[in-house]
Design a protein around this motif. Sequence first.
Motif, mmCIF file in Angstrom:
data_model
loop_
_atom_site.group_PDB
_atom_site.id
_atom_site.type_symbol
_atom_site.label_atom_id
_atom_site.label_comp_id
_atom_site.label_asym_id
_atom_site.label_seq_id
_atom_site.Cartn_x
_atom_site.Cartn_y
_atom_site.Cartn_z
ATOM 1 N N ALA A 109 6.804 9.673 73.548
ATOM 2 C CA ALA A 109 6.526 9.225 72.299
ATOM 3 C C ALA A 109 4.937 8.759 72.310
ATOM 4 N N ASP A 110 4.671 8.357 73.308
ATOM 5 C CA ASP A 110 3.317 7.509 73.464
ATOM 6 C C ASP A 110 2.061 8.579 73.896
ATOM 7 N N ASN A 111 2.279 9.776 73.721
ATOM 8 C CA ASN A 111 1.493 10.850 73.847
ATOM 9 C C ASN A 111 1.181 11.470 72.301
ATOM 10 N N TYR A 112 1.837 11.084 71.280
ATOM 11 C CA TYR A 112 1.477 11.499 69.977
ATOM 12 C C TYR A 112 0.464 10.494 69.002
ATOM 13 N N LYS A 113 -0.272 11.124 68.451
ATOM 14 C CA LYS A 113 -1.513 10.521 67.625
ATOM 15 C C LYS A 113 -0.969 10.257 66.301
ATOM 16 N N TYR A 114 -0.053 11.112 65.568
ATOM 17 C CA TYR A 114 0.027 10.593 64.386
ATOM 18 C C TYR A 114 1.666 10.503 64.171
ATOM 19 N N TRP A 115 2.315 9.456 63.167
ATOM 20 C CA TRP A 115 3.487 9.335 62.993
ATOM 21 C C TRP A 115 4.030 9.257 61.635
ATOM 22 N N GLY A 116 4.904 9.552 61.204
ATOM 23 C CA GLY A 116 5.435 9.476 59.707
ATOM 24 C C GLY A 116 5.986 7.784 59.805
ATOM 25 N N HIS A 117 6.443 7.394 58.252
ATOM 26 C CA HIS A 117 7.077 6.124 58.120
ATOM 27 C C HIS A 117 8.613 6.233 58.509
ATOM 28 N N GLY A 118 9.201 7.401 58.607
ATOM 29 C CA GLY A 118 10.811 7.495 58.570
ATOM 30 C C GLY A 118 11.666 7.663 57.583
ATOM 31 N N THR A 119 12.575 8.418 57.976
ATOM 32 C CA THR A 119 13.483 8.410 57.129
ATOM 33 C C THR A 119 14.941 7.982 57.532
ATOM 34 N N GLN A 120 15.772 7.367 56.914
ATOM 35 C CA GLN A 120 17.108 6.828 57.558
ATOM 36 C C GLN A 120 18.240 7.871 57.277
ATOM 37 N N VAL A 121 18.842 7.905 58.606
ATOM 38 C CA VAL A 121 20.102 8.850 58.458
ATOM 39 C C VAL A 121 21.087 7.830 58.779
ATOM 40 N N THR A 122 22.339 8.009 58.101
ATOM 41 C CA THR A 122 23.661 7.339 58.495
ATOM 42 C C THR A 122 24.808 8.216 58.345
ATOM 43 N N VAL A 123 25.403 8.078 59.671
ATOM 44 C CA VAL A 123 26.597 9.166 59.702
ATOM 45 C C VAL A 123 27.731 8.257 59.760
ATOM 46 N N SER A 124 29.000 8.492 59.051
ATOM 47 C CA SER A 124 29.807 7.464 59.029
ATOM 48 C C SER A 124 31.390 8.583 59.100
#
Length: 124
Positions: A109-124
């Motif tokens: 992970a620390d090799n990446y320059k740019y990141w998105g804000h994320g999207t939540q996934v919930t599996v039930s």
Amino acid sequence: HVQLVESGGGSVQAGGSLRLSCVSSVFAYSGICLGWFRQAPGKEREAVAVMRVGYGDGSTYYSDSVKGRFTISWDNAKNTLYLQMNSSKPLDTAMYYCAAEGGGLCRRADNYKYWGHGTQVTVS
């Protein structure tokens, strides 16, 4: 300023499918890493699926927990990274992040320059 915008997260029952998308504001040139990572509450961020652009399937890495169920892909024409999630399990519940312009070992992970804000996934 590079932007990565994820979408496609949500709630799904175990065994179901989701497709996550990540639209990049810049072109991904050959040789760089693109990846999907996830982070569950109380756990470290982990690589789910990563790839090196232009290097084919041989450069793709999947974590053992998703191998055979998830597929990462990159659409050059749309500047979009995808994660197809099939046969979902409750352990897949997490915030999913896309990452771009990674170098070196793609699953770090620390090799990446740019990141998105994320999207939540919930599996039930």
